[in-house]
Design a protein around this motif. Sequence first.
Motif, PDB file in Angstrom:
ATOM      1  N   UNK A   1       0.811  -1.219   0.000  1.00 47.86           N
ATOM      2  CA  UNK A   1       0.000   0.000   0.000  1.00 47.86           C
ATOM      3  C   UNK A   1       0.845   1.269   0.000  1.00 47.86           C
ATOM      4  N   UNK A   2       2.154   1.096   0.174  1.00 48.28           N
ATOM      5  CA  UNK A   2       3.085   2.218   0.250  1.00 48.28           C
ATOM      6  C   UNK A   2       2.750   3.140   1.436  1.00 48.28           C
ATOM      7  N   UNK A   3       2.438   2.503   2.578  1.00 46.64           N
ATOM      8  CA  UNK A   3       2.174   3.231   3.820  1.00 46.64           C
ATOM      9  C   UNK A   3       2.967   2.558   4.935  1.00 46.64           C
ATOM     10  N   UNK A   4       2.987   3.169   6.111  1.00 45.09           N
ATOM     11  CA  UNK A   4       3.703   2.570   7.241  1.00 45.09           C
ATOM     12  C   UNK A   4       2.899   1.402   7.816  1.00 45.09           C
ATOM     13  N   UNK A   5       3.596   0.546   8.534  1.00 44.31           N
ATOM     14  CA  UNK A   5       2.927  -0.576   9.195  1.00 44.31           C
ATOM     15  C   UNK A   5       1.927  -0.057  10.212  1.00 44.31           C
ATOM     16  N   UNK A   6       2.266   1.032  10.911  1.00 39.78           N
ATOM     17  CA  UNK A   6       1.363   1.608  11.907  1.00 39.78           C
ATOM     18  C   UNK A   6       0.076   2.122  11.259  1.00 39.78           C
ATOM     19  N   UNK A   7       0.204   2.754  10.099  1.00 41.31           N
ATOM     20  CA  UNK A   7      -0.983   3.251   9.386  1.00 41.31           C
ATOM     21  C   UNK A   7      -1.855   2.085   8.931  1.00 41.31           C
ATOM     22  N   UNK A   8      -1.211   1.012   8.448  1.00 42.37           N
ATOM     23  CA  UNK A   8      -1.987  -0.164   8.043  1.00 42.37           C
ATOM     24  C   UNK A   8      -2.674  -0.802   9.252  1.00 42.37           C
ATOM     25  N   UNK A   9      -1.988  -0.853  10.370  1.00 42.45           N
ATOM     26  CA  UNK A   9      -2.560  -1.410  11.593  1.00 42.45           C
ATOM     27  C   UNK A   9      -3.856  -0.672  11.954  1.00 42.45           C
ATOM     28  N   UNK A  10      -3.859   0.640  11.781  1.00 39.69           N
ATOM     29  CA  UNK A  10      -5.063   1.427  12.054  1.00 39.69           C
ATOM     30  C   UNK A  10      -6.195   1.050  11.096  1.00 39.69           C
ATOM     31  N   UNK A  11      -5.876   0.749   9.850  1.00 41.72           N
ATOM     32  CA  UNK A  11      -6.897   0.304   8.891  1.00 41.72           C
ATOM     33  C   UNK A  11      -7.529  -1.002   9.363  1.00 41.72           C
ATOM     34  N   UNK A  12      -6.675  -1.912   9.845  1.00 40.77           N
ATOM     35  CA  UNK A  12      -7.180  -3.199  10.323  1.00 40.77           C
ATOM     36  C   UNK A  12      -8.058  -3.039  11.554  1.00 40.77           C
ATOM     37  N   UNK A  13      -7.721  -2.102  12.417  1.00 38.65           N
ATOM     38  CA  UNK A  13      -8.459  -1.919  13.662  1.00 38.65           C
ATOM     39  C   UNK A  13      -9.772  -1.168  13.483  1.00 38.65           C
ATOM     40  N   UNK A  14      -9.926  -0.460  12.388  1.00 40.88           N
ATOM     41  CA  UNK A  14     -11.131   0.337  12.170  1.00 40.88           C
ATOM     42  C   UNK A  14     -12.363  -0.561  12.172  1.00 40.88           C
ATOM     43  N   UNK A  15     -13.362  -0.172  12.948  1.00 40.79           N
ATOM     44  CA  UNK A  15     -14.606  -0.960  13.002  1.00 40.79           C
ATOM     45  C   UNK A  15     -15.330  -0.918  11.664  1.00 40.79           C
ATOM     46  N   UNK A  16     -15.257   0.218  11.016  1.00 39.38           N
ATOM     47  CA  UNK A  16     -15.901   0.374   9.717  1.00 39.38           C
ATOM     48  C   UNK A  16     -14.970   1.183   8.809  1.00 39.38           C
ATOM     49  N   UNK A  17     -14.018   0.506   8.144  1.00 38.04           N
ATOM     50  CA  UNK A  17     -13.052   1.228   7.297  1.00 38.04           C
ATOM     51  C   UNK A  17     -13.758   1.995   6.174  1.00 38.04           C
ATOM     52  N   UNK A  18     -13.171   3.115   5.822  1.00 33.52           N
ATOM     53  CA  UNK A  18     -13.720   3.903   4.721  1.00 33.52           C
ATOM     54  C   UNK A  18     -13.698   3.074   3.439  1.00 33.52           C
ATOM     55  N   UNK A  19     -14.616   3.392   2.546  1.00 29.68           N
ATOM     56  CA  UNK A  19     -14.707   2.667   1.280  1.00 29.68           C
ATOM     57  C   UNK A  19     -13.399   2.780   0.491  1.00 29.68           C
ATOM     58  N   UNK A  20     -12.812   3.948   0.495  1.00 27.27           N
ATOM     59  CA  UNK A  20     -11.551   4.137  -0.226  1.00 27.27           C
ATOM     60  C   UNK A  20     -10.461   3.238   0.352  1.00 27.27           C
ATOM     61  N   UNK A  21     -10.442   3.105   1.674  1.00 31.03           N
ATOM     62  CA  UNK A  21      -9.451   2.237   2.324  1.00 31.03           C
ATOM     63  C   UNK A  21      -9.698   0.783   1.965  1.00 31.03           C
ATOM     64  N   UNK A  22     -10.970   0.356   2.028  1.00 30.25           N
ATOM     65  CA  UNK A  22     -11.308  -1.029   1.664  1.00 30.25           C
ATOM     66  C   UNK A  22     -10.897  -1.329   0.231  1.00 30.25           C
ATOM     67  N   UNK A  23     -11.120  -0.367  -0.655  1.00 31.79           N
ATOM     68  CA  UNK A  23     -10.778  -0.573  -2.063  1.00 31.79           C
ATOM     69  C   UNK A  23      -9.269  -0.744  -2.239  1.00 31.79           C
ATOM     70  N   UNK A  24      -8.487   0.097  -1.582  1.00 34.34           N
ATOM     71  CA  UNK A  24      -7.021   0.012  -1.681  1.00 34.34           C
ATOM     72  C   UNK A  24      -6.512  -1.307  -1.109  1.00 34.34           C
ATOM     73  N   UNK A  25      -7.035  -1.699   0.059  1.00 36.82           N
ATOM     74  CA  UNK A  25      -6.606  -2.951   0.689  1.00 36.82           C
ATOM     75  C   UNK A  25      -7.004  -4.138  -0.184  1.00 36.82           C
ATOM     76  N   UNK A  26      -8.208  -4.111  -0.726  1.00 37.45           N
ATOM     77  CA  UNK A  26      -8.655  -5.200  -1.596  1.00 37.45           C
ATOM     78  C   UNK A  26      -7.707  -5.366  -2.777  1.00 37.45           C
ATOM     79  N   UNK A  27      -7.327  -4.263  -3.392  1.00 35.12           N
ATOM     80  CA  UNK A  27      -6.392  -4.331  -4.523  1.00 35.12           C
ATOM     81  C   UNK A  27      -5.041  -4.882  -4.079  1.00 35.12           C
ATOM     82  N   UNK A  28      -4.576  -4.453  -2.916  1.00 27.75           N
ATOM     83  CA  UNK A  28      -3.278  -4.918  -2.407  1.00 27.75           C
ATOM     84  C   UNK A  28      -3.298  -6.413  -2.105  1.00 27.75           C
TER      85      UNK A  28
END
Length: 113
Positions: free
Chosen positions: A76-103
């Motif tokens: 994703x070209x982000x830090x591990x800490x930033x990705x960790x926050x994506x994983x912890x989000x109860x309801x990740x933003x659609x844009x985040x879900x889309x980026x993670x899905x592609x990754x």
Amino acid sequence: MNAHTQYSRVVGSDGKTHYYLVPVEDFQRLLAHTKQDEQITIPNAVVKLHLLDELSVIAAWRTYLGLTQEEVAHRLNISQAAYCQMEKAKRPRQASRKRVAQALGLDEQQLSF
């Protein structure tokens, strides 16, 4: 080639129709329609990780795919800490879900259950 195309069918020895001969354009249209109608699937192991092990859907998929947070963060070209926050989000933003899905090589809908 004639502009008019005849549709033909092949009948097997059992009397049942097995194949149709169709123009390439029609076949491509039917194929595209079929792909749109395919169901999105989620492996049982991912569901178990999410429901029984109480991982977020994103974390469940990452674990199922055998990846570390650092590996996904790198994709994703982000830090591990930033990705960790994506994983912890109860309801990740659609844009985040889309980026993670592609990754992860997934369809975005697979992260939305």
